[in-house]
Design an enzyme around this catalytic site. Structure first.
Site, PDB file in Angstrom:
ATOM      1  N   HIS A  44       0.851  -1.192   0.000  1.00 47.92           N
ATOM      2  CA  HIS A  44       0.000   0.000   0.000  1.00 47.92           C
ATOM      3  C   HIS A  44       0.886   1.241   0.000  1.00 47.92           C
ATOM      4  O   HIS A  44       1.481   1.599   1.019  1.00 47.92           O
ATOM      5  CB  HIS A  44      -0.943   0.028   1.204  1.00 47.92           C
ATOM      6  CG  HIS A  44      -1.904   1.188   1.155  1.00 47.92           C
ATOM      7  ND1 HIS A  44      -3.178   1.076   0.645  1.00 47.92           N
ATOM      8  CD2 HIS A  44      -1.767   2.483   1.511  1.00 47.92           C
ATOM      9  CE1 HIS A  44      -3.790   2.252   0.706  1.00 47.92           C
ATOM     10  NE2 HIS A  44      -2.952   3.130   1.239  1.00 47.92           N
ATOM     11  N   CYS A  45       0.981   1.870  -1.148  1.00 53.46           N
ATOM     12  CA  CYS A  45       1.740   3.121  -1.265  1.00 53.46           C
ATOM     13  C   CYS A  45       1.177   3.875  -2.457  1.00 53.46           C
ATOM     14  O   CYS A  45       0.360   3.340  -3.213  1.00 53.46           O
ATOM     15  CB  CYS A  45       3.233   2.837  -1.433  1.00 53.46           C
ATOM     16  SG  CYS A  45       3.577   1.652  -2.736  1.00 53.46           S
ATOM     17  N   HIS A  46       1.586   5.125  -2.591  1.00 54.51           N
ATOM     18  CA  HIS A  46       1.032   5.970  -3.643  1.00 54.51           C
ATOM     19  C   HIS A  46       2.147   6.727  -4.351  1.00 54.51           C
ATOM     20  O   HIS A  46       3.252   6.860  -3.829  1.00 54.51           O
ATOM     21  CB  HIS A  46       0.095   7.042  -3.055  1.00 54.51           C
ATOM     22  CG  HIS A  46      -0.919   6.549  -2.083  1.00 54.51           C
ATOM     23  ND1 HIS A  46      -2.065   5.893  -2.459  1.00 54.51           N
ATOM     24  CD2 HIS A  46      -0.982   6.636  -0.721  1.00 54.51           C
ATOM     25  CE1 HIS A  46      -2.800   5.615  -1.389  1.00 54.51           C
ATOM     26  NE2 HIS A  46      -2.147   6.045  -0.312  1.00 54.51           N
ATOM     27  N   THR A  90      -6.559   9.646  -4.070  1.00 56.21           N
ATOM     28  CA  THR A  90      -7.765  10.409  -4.420  1.00 56.21           C
ATOM     29  C   THR A  90      -7.439  11.776  -5.029  1.00 56.21           C
ATOM     30  O   THR A  90      -8.263  12.329  -5.746  1.00 56.21           O
ATOM     31  CB  THR A  90      -8.659  10.624  -3.183  1.00 56.21           C
ATOM     32  OG1 THR A  90      -7.909  11.323  -2.185  1.00 56.21           O
ATOM     33  CG2 THR A  90      -9.159   9.305  -2.641  1.00 56.21           C
ATOM     34  N   ARG A 137     -10.302   0.667  -6.378  1.00 54.79           N
ATOM     35  CA  ARG A 137     -10.526   1.109  -5.001  1.00 54.79           C
ATOM     36  C   ARG A 137     -11.851   1.848  -4.920  1.00 54.79           C
ATOM     37  O   ARG A 137     -12.111   2.755  -5.722  1.00 54.79           O
ATOM     38  CB  ARG A 137      -9.396   2.040  -4.595  1.00 54.79           C
ATOM     39  CG  ARG A 137      -9.341   2.348  -3.106  1.00 54.79           C
ATOM     40  CD  ARG A 137      -8.207   3.315  -2.836  1.00 54.79           C
ATOM     41  NE  ARG A 137      -7.841   3.375  -1.439  1.00 54.79           N
ATOM     42  CZ  ARG A 137      -7.202   4.409  -0.892  1.00 54.79           C
ATOM     43  NH1 ARG A 137      -6.854   5.456  -1.637  1.00 54.79           N
ATOM     44  NH2 ARG A 137      -6.894   4.411   0.393  1.00 54.79           N
ATOM     45  N   ARG A 143     -14.236  12.679   3.817  1.00 57.88           N
ATOM     46  CA  ARG A 143     -13.370  13.847   3.633  1.00 57.88           C
ATOM     47  C   ARG A 143     -12.513  13.705   2.369  1.00 57.88           C
ATOM     48  O   ARG A 143     -11.853  14.649   1.948  1.00 57.88           O
ATOM     49  CB  ARG A 143     -12.486  14.060   4.868  1.00 57.88           C
ATOM     50  CG  ARG A 143     -11.449  13.008   5.051  1.00 57.88           C
ATOM     51  CD  ARG A 143     -10.633  13.143   6.317  1.00 57.88           C
ATOM     52  NE  ARG A 143     -10.070  11.864   6.673  1.00 57.88           N
ATOM     53  CZ  ARG A 143      -9.008  11.317   6.108  1.00 57.88           C
ATOM     54  NH1 ARG A 143      -8.350  11.956   5.170  1.00 57.88           N
ATOM     55  NH2 ARG A 143      -8.577  10.121   6.477  1.00 57.88           N
ATOM     56  N   TYR A 170     -12.066   1.450   1.383  1.00 60.04           N
ATOM     57  CA  TYR A 170     -11.533   2.316   2.441  1.00 60.04           C
ATOM     58  C   TYR A 170     -12.715   2.989   3.127  1.00 60.04           C
ATOM     59  O   TYR A 170     -13.509   3.677   2.472  1.00 60.04           O
ATOM     60  CB  TYR A 170     -10.584   3.352   1.836  1.00 60.04           C
ATOM     61  CG  TYR A 170      -9.781   4.149   2.857  1.00 60.04           C
ATOM     62  CD1 TYR A 170      -9.508   3.634   4.131  1.00 60.04           C
ATOM     63  CD2 TYR A 170      -9.274   5.404   2.552  1.00 60.04           C
ATOM     64  CE1 TYR A 170      -8.765   4.359   5.050  1.00 60.04           C
ATOM     65  CE2 TYR A 170      -8.524   6.134   3.472  1.00 60.04           C
ATOM     66  CZ  TYR A 170      -8.279   5.605   4.720  1.00 60.04           C
ATOM     67  OH  TYR A 170      -7.542   6.310   5.645  1.00 60.04           O
ATOM     68  N   HIS A 194      -6.314  -0.521   5.994  1.00 56.14           N
ATOM     69  CA  HIS A 194      -5.999  -0.106   7.362  1.00 56.14           C
ATOM     70  C   HIS A 194      -7.016  -0.622   8.404  1.00 56.14           C
ATOM     71  O   HIS A 194      -7.472   0.138   9.279  1.00 56.14           O
ATOM     72  CB  HIS A 194      -5.881   1.430   7.443  1.00 56.14           C
ATOM     73  CG  HIS A 194      -5.236   2.045   6.230  1.00 56.14           C
ATOM     74  ND1 HIS A 194      -4.201   1.443   5.543  1.00 56.14           N
ATOM     75  CD2 HIS A 194      -5.473   3.222   5.568  1.00 56.14           C
ATOM     76  CE1 HIS A 194      -3.839   2.216   4.514  1.00 56.14           C
ATOM     77  NE2 HIS A 194      -4.591   3.278   4.515  1.00 56.14           N
ATOM     78  N   ASP A 270       2.205   2.999   3.181  1.00 51.68           N
ATOM     79  CA  ASP A 270       1.328   4.158   2.923  1.00 51.68           C
ATOM     80  C   ASP A 270       2.122   5.400   2.528  1.00 51.68           C
ATOM     81  O   ASP A 270       1.595   6.511   2.548  1.00 51.68           O
ATOM     82  CB  ASP A 270       0.400   4.471   4.104  1.00 51.68           C
ATOM     83  CG  ASP A 270      -0.731   5.419   3.690  1.00 51.68           C
ATOM     84  OD1 ASP A 270      -1.147   5.380   2.520  1.00 51.68           O
ATOM     85  OD2 ASP A 270      -1.167   6.230   4.524  1.00 51.68           O
TER      86      ASP A 270
HETATM   87  C1  0GY Z   1      -4.213   6.402   2.587  1.00 45.44           C
HETATM   88  C2  0GY Z   1      -5.052   7.299   3.401  1.00 45.44           C
HETATM   89  C3  0GY Z   1      -5.592   8.489   3.063  1.00 45.44           C
HETATM   90  C4  0GY Z   1      -5.674   9.043   1.755  1.00 45.44           C
HETATM   91  C5  0GY Z   1      -5.817   8.362   0.604  1.00 45.44           C
HETATM   92  O1  0GY Z   1      -6.075   8.222  -1.686  1.00 45.44           O
HETATM   93  C6  0GY Z   1      -5.997   8.980  -0.720  1.00 45.44           C
HETATM   94  O2  0GY Z   1      -6.088  10.200  -0.810  1.00 45.44           O
HETATM   95  O3  0GY Z   1      -5.806   7.058   0.582  1.00 45.44           O
HETATM   96  C7  0GY Z   1      -6.195   9.302   4.138  1.00 45.44           C
HETATM   97  O4  0GY Z   1      -6.253  10.532   4.015  1.00 45.44           O
HETATM   98  O5  0GY Z   1      -6.611   8.705   5.164  1.00 45.44           O
HETATM   99  O6  0GY Z   1      -4.434   5.203   2.602  1.00 45.44           O
HETATM  100  O7  0GY Z   1      -3.300   6.882   1.947  1.00 45.44           O
END
Ligand code: 0GY
Length: 317
Positions: A44-46, A90, A137, A143, A170, A194, A270
């Site tokens: 899980h990473c972005h 997101t 996803r 939020r 999520y 999570h 993350d």
């Molecule tokens: C995460 C958690 C968050 C954000 C996102 O895609 C996202 O913007 O997942 C968060 O703000 O809790 O898993 O990275």
């Protein structure tokens, strides 16, 4: 800590202005003391942008600092991991170009989880599959996203099921009762981000977390990421708490899930840790958290290698 300093280039921001108060990812991660097993997957990473190349989506709820694929892969190597699962963030909406660019430049070492709309074409889904996408996803954290009608999500789930993909969900723990019926009709493997964001100020055997355990127990297609102690902890980070005790209040929750469902858990950094307010974690210390929640070598192997390989690289596992 000095061992990791300057490993990664400094966070920068492109043409976009960051959300006020935004915390940049930490560019001096320590070398973990815990050596992850060979072939470990950060599941899980972005990536964020870079915004100059991959603009952030107009409908986004935050504007981050850039976090490129090169920086992500430098972190992977530094922490001792072999592979990544890059989850669409997101801030990019349903524009998956930055995530897909990361996959195609990974040398086969990254898979992806996309965000798609009902309008996505079959050819586009096929191209994503070829690039390494293996899931979509669905986000219910208010939020972060606008509401998407359930019938649209069900339609998407039916289409991606045919590709052998899974659904990542999520949500916040308080919303599980309302979302239960929807989640349990999904026709694919379902991966929860999570641990469904438990309130770790409540008891690990209290009604809220028991419901999450029941969700996993009664539905064998449900998996969980036991990630994000830095996001869930009420007690807080090492500086406040002493390195050995970092995020201690999350341990019973994650450990319970790992020990009850050892074949259906995943772990991820993350990175680059969107939307943290209090502190930005040292990713090396996050890796050092793993043996507190997966206390045997067998559990560690399942969590970090066997499970993610089965889900994302089944042909190699
Ligand atoms: C995460 C958690 C968050 C954000 C996102 O895609 C996202 O913007 O997942 C968060 O703000 O809790 O898993 O990275």
């Amino acid at each position: 800590m000095s061992e990791g300093l300057k490993l990664m280039s400094k966070p920068v921001t492109g043409p976009f202005e960051k959300t006020p108060g935004w915390l940049d990812w930490y560019n001096g991660p320590s070398k973990p003391r815990f050596r992850v097993p060979d072939g470990a997957v950060d599941a899980h990473c972005h990536v964020f942008g870079p915004g100059a190349e991959f603009p952030y989506a107009p409908e986004r709820k935050y504007t981050p600092c850039d976090a490129s694929r090169a920086q992500l892969y430098a972190l992977r190597d530094h922490l001792g991991f072999s592979r990544n699962v890059v989850v669409q963030a997101t801030c990019h909406g349903a524009d998956n170009r930055a995530m897909i660019d990361a996959l195609v430049h990974s040398g086969g070492k990254a898979r992806g989880v996309a965000t798609v709309k009902r309008s996505v074409g079959d050819a586009e889904l096929k191209a994503m599959h070829e690039a390494g996408v293996r899931g979509v996803r669905f986000n219910f954290v208010k939020r972060l996203v606008d509401f998407t009608p359930r019938d649209e999500l069900i339609e998407i789930a039916g289409r991606i099921a045919r590709l052998g993909w899974h659904v990542v969900i999520y949500f916040e723990a308080v919303d599980l009762p309302e979302l239960w019926d929807f989640f349990t009709t999904l026709p694919t493997t379902v991966v929860v981000d999570h641990m469904g964001r438990p309130d770790v100020g409540k008891p690990v055997n209290g009604p809220e977390f028991e419901l999450f355990v029941k969700f996993m127990r009664e539905h064998r297609n449900v998996w969980s990421k036991v990630s994000c102690p830095e996001r869930l902890s009420v007690e807080g980070p090492p500086a406040l708490n002493g390195e050995e005790n970092a995020y201690r209040d999350v341990i019973p929750f994650a450990r319970r899930i790992v020990e009850t469902f050892p074949d259906r858990v995943l772990w991820g950094t993350d990175w680059p840790h969107p939307n943290l307010r209090g502190h930005m974690p040292d990713d090396g210390l996050l890796v050092d958290f793993i043996p507190h929640i997966a206390v045997t070598q067998e559990l560690q192997r399942k969590l970090l290698v066997d499970n993610p390989m089965r889900l994302y690289w089944p042909e190699q596992s």
